[in-house]
Design a protein around this motif. Structure first.
Motif, mmCIF file in Angstrom:
data_model
loop_
_atom_site.group_PDB
_atom_site.id
_atom_site.type_symbol
_atom_site.label_atom_id
_atom_site.label_comp_id
_atom_site.label_asym_id
_atom_site.label_seq_id
_atom_site.Cartn_x
_atom_site.Cartn_y
_atom_site.Cartn_z
ATOM 1 N N SER A 27 106.414 67.614 -12.519
ATOM 2 C CA SER A 27 106.051 67.344 -11.311
ATOM 3 C C SER A 27 107.227 66.807 -10.291
ATOM 4 N N PRO A 28 107.394 67.037 -8.940
ATOM 5 C CA PRO A 28 108.415 66.595 -8.181
ATOM 6 C C PRO A 28 108.077 65.044 -7.974
ATOM 7 N N ALA A 29 106.892 64.506 -8.121
ATOM 8 C CA ALA A 29 106.312 63.136 -7.723
ATOM 9 C C ALA A 29 107.081 62.421 -8.822
ATOM 10 N N VAL A 30 107.507 61.135 -8.487
ATOM 11 C CA VAL A 30 108.226 60.233 -9.110
ATOM 12 C C VAL A 30 107.790 58.986 -9.021
ATOM 13 N N ALA A 31 107.321 58.286 -10.296
ATOM 14 C CA ALA A 31 106.788 57.008 -10.233
ATOM 15 C C ALA A 31 107.838 56.061 -10.761
ATOM 16 N N GLU B 114 108.117 52.008 -12.432
ATOM 17 C CA GLU B 114 107.372 51.411 -13.364
ATOM 18 C C GLU B 114 106.057 50.705 -12.604
ATOM 19 N N GLU B 115 106.390 50.115 -11.646
ATOM 20 C CA GLU B 115 105.046 49.657 -11.022
ATOM 21 C C GLU B 115 103.900 50.574 -10.708
ATOM 22 N N ILE B 116 104.357 51.679 -10.224
ATOM 23 C CA ILE B 116 103.256 52.805 -9.826
ATOM 24 C C ILE B 116 102.610 53.392 -11.221
ATOM 25 N N ALA B 117 103.480 53.567 -12.148
ATOM 26 C CA ALA B 117 103.149 54.151 -13.357
ATOM 27 C C ALA B 117 102.227 53.462 -14.200
ATOM 28 N N LYS B 118 102.245 51.920 -13.932
ATOM 29 C CA LYS B 118 101.259 51.183 -14.599
ATOM 30 C C LYS B 118 100.081 50.875 -13.597
ATOM 31 N N ALA B 119 99.947 51.147 -12.748
ATOM 32 C CA ALA B 119 98.741 50.751 -11.838
ATOM 33 C C ALA B 119 97.713 51.690 -11.811
ATOM 34 N N PRO B 120 96.660 51.141 -11.484
ATOM 35 C CA PRO B 120 95.379 52.060 -11.871
ATOM 36 C C PRO B 120 95.344 52.969 -10.684
ATOM 37 N N TYR B 121 94.752 54.322 -10.997
ATOM 38 C CA TYR B 121 94.442 55.309 -10.045
ATOM 39 C C TYR B 121 93.651 54.876 -9.031
ATOM 40 N N LYS B 122 93.808 55.157 -7.630
ATOM 41 C CA LYS B 122 93.295 54.709 -6.375
ATOM 42 C C LYS B 122 93.774 53.463 -5.951
ATOM 43 N N THR B 123 94.943 52.920 -6.454
ATOM 44 C CA THR B 123 95.681 51.744 -6.127
ATOM 45 C C THR B 123 95.962 51.769 -4.515
ATOM 46 N N TRP B 124 96.148 53.128 -3.938
ATOM 47 C CA TRP B 124 96.362 53.070 -2.492
ATOM 48 C C TRP B 124 95.122 52.849 -1.723
ATOM 49 N N LEU B 125 93.953 52.635 -2.192
ATOM 50 C CA LEU B 125 92.794 52.322 -1.719
ATOM 51 C C LEU B 125 92.442 50.889 -1.771
ATOM 52 N N ASP B 126 92.989 50.290 -2.548
ATOM 53 C CA ASP B 126 92.551 48.794 -2.811
ATOM 54 C C ASP B 126 93.372 47.640 -1.762
ATOM 55 N N PRO B 127 92.601 47.267 -0.879
ATOM 56 C CA PRO B 127 93.159 46.375 0.035
ATOM 57 C C PRO B 127 93.880 45.033 -0.431
ATOM 58 N N ALA B 128 93.446 44.801 -1.756
ATOM 59 C CA ALA B 128 94.154 43.746 -2.341
ATOM 60 C C ALA B 128 95.529 43.898 -2.923
ATOM 61 N N GLU B 129 96.012 45.155 -2.767
ATOM 62 C CA GLU B 129 97.531 45.402 -3.187
ATOM 63 C C GLU B 129 98.078 45.279 -1.959
ATOM 64 N N PRO B 130 99.572 44.873 -2.199
ATOM 65 C CA PRO B 130 100.524 44.849 -1.199
ATOM 66 C C PRO B 130 100.537 46.190 -0.344
ATOM 67 N N VAL B 131 101.184 46.233 0.797
ATOM 68 C CA VAL B 131 101.166 47.589 1.547
ATOM 69 C C VAL B 131 102.118 48.452 0.872
ATOM 70 N N GLU B 132 102.999 47.856 0.609
ATOM 71 C CA GLU B 132 104.217 48.780 0.004
ATOM 72 C C GLU B 132 103.737 49.585 -1.278
ATOM 73 N N THR B 133 103.008 48.872 -2.110
ATOM 74 C CA THR B 133 102.509 49.183 -3.263
ATOM 75 C C THR B 133 101.685 50.521 -3.085
ATOM 76 N N ARG B 134 100.595 50.056 -2.105
ATOM 77 C CA ARG B 134 99.750 51.129 -1.704
ATOM 78 C C ARG B 134 100.027 52.510 -1.023
ATOM 79 N N PRO C 198 103.358 55.361 -20.863
ATOM 80 C CA PRO C 198 103.244 55.606 -19.546
ATOM 81 C C PRO C 198 104.537 56.417 -18.965
ATOM 82 N N ILE C 199 103.999 56.910 -17.692
ATOM 83 C CA ILE C 199 104.942 57.787 -17.122
ATOM 84 C C ILE C 199 106.351 57.039 -16.724
ATOM 85 N N LYS C 200 107.575 57.822 -16.856
ATOM 86 C CA LYS C 200 108.783 57.412 -16.356
ATOM 87 C C LYS C 200 109.255 58.292 -15.625
ATOM 88 N N GLY C 201 109.275 58.020 -14.375
ATOM 89 C CA GLY C 201 110.171 59.030 -13.370
ATOM 90 C C GLY C 201 109.091 60.189 -13.200
#
Length: 211
Positions: A83-87, A89-109, A197-200
Motif C-alpha cells: 500500500s502507498p499508505a505509510v504508518a 509507530e504511533e498510527i500503527a499501534k493506534a486503534p482503528y477509527k482513532t481519527w474520530l476520537d475527540p480525546a486524541e490529539p488533533v495531529e494524531t487524528r 504491527p505495521i512498519k511503514g
C-alpha cells in the motif's frame, strides 16, 4: 472433488499476471496449507461493519461450510501488495477509527485519517486486481476460480443489506477472514510472512482459489 492432474507450474501465468497488476509477490500453494479457524471470525464480531455488508458475516458461508468448500479446491494463490499508505509507530499501534476520537490529539487524528483514507483507497485497487486474476484464471479454463479480498467490501457507500441483494454481485467478494481463513498463519507457513504491527507501508495480502 478437486482436480488431481494439475501441476502447480500450470498456474505460472497467474503469478506473472499478478506481478503485472503491481503485486510485490505471488505464490501458488496447495490448499492444505490454507488454515481455517473458527476464532478468526471473532474479529469480525468486533468490527463496526459486522452484519452491515452482504460480503461479511453472518451473510457469508460459516467456517464449517467453508471448510467443506475448500475440500473442492487443490490450489490457491497468495498475492501480496504494498500500500502507498505509510504508518509511523504511533498510527500503527493506534486503534482503528482513532481519527474520530475527540480525546486524541488533533495531529494524531489527522495522521490516522490520512493513513486510513490512503489504505482504503488502495484496498479498492487490490480488489479489482484480484477480480482481474479471477477472470484470467476463468478464461484459461479454471471456471471455478474465485477471489477473496483483504478487508470488507467498499464498492458501495452503504450496502444494500436490508434488501438482501448485492447490487454489484459481479464484483463484490468475501474478505478472507470472514470465512475463517487465518491469513497470518497461511502466509507464514507459505514463506510469505505478514508483519505485525505495521512498519511503514502495509503489505496486505489476498487469496485466489483455483481448480
Amino acid at each position: 472433488m478437486p482436480s488431481t492432474d494439475i501441476k502447480p507450474e500450470e498456474f505460472d501465468f497467474l503469478v506473472k499476471k499478478a506481478m503485472e497488476l503491481e503485486a510485490i509477490d505471488a505464490k501458488i500453494i496447495p490448499t492444505y496449507n490454507v488454515f481455517v479457524e473458527k476464532r478468526v471470525v471473532l474479529k469480525c464480531r468486533g468490527c463496526i461493519g459486522y452484519g452491515k455488508k452482504l460480503t461479511c458475516p453472518p451473510h457469508v458461508p460459516t467456517v464449517d461450510e467453508f471448510r467443506e468448500i475448500l475440500k473442492e479446491y487443490s490450489y490457491a494463490m497468495l498475492v501480496k501488495f504494498r500500500s502507498p499508505a505509510v504508518a509511523d509507530e504511533e498510527i500503527a499501534k493506534a486503534p482503528y477509527k482513532t481519527w474520530l476520537d475527540p480525546a486524541e490529539p488533533v495531529e494524531t487524528r489527522e495522521k490516522a485519517a490520512k493513513f486510513w483514507e490512503e489504505y482504503f483507497d488502495y484496498s479498492k485497487k487490490m480488489a479489482f486486481a484480484m477480480l482481474e486474476l479471477e477472470k484470467t484464471a476463468f478464461n484459461e479454463g479454471f471456471t471455478f476460480a474465485v477471489a477473496f479480498v483483504n478487508g470488507s467490501c467498499r464498492l458501495c457507500e452503504k450496502c444494500n443489506v436490508e434488501k438482501g441483494i448485492c447490487i454489484h454481485s459481479n464484483m463484490a467478494r468475501i474478505p478472507e477472514h470472514a470465512v475463517g481463513i487465518n491469513m497470518k498463519k497461511t502466509a507464514a507457513e507459505s514463506g510469505m510472512p505478514l508483519e505485525f504491527p505495521i512498519k511503514g507501508q502495509p503489505e496486505p495480502m489476498s487469496i485466489l482459489f483455483i481448480d
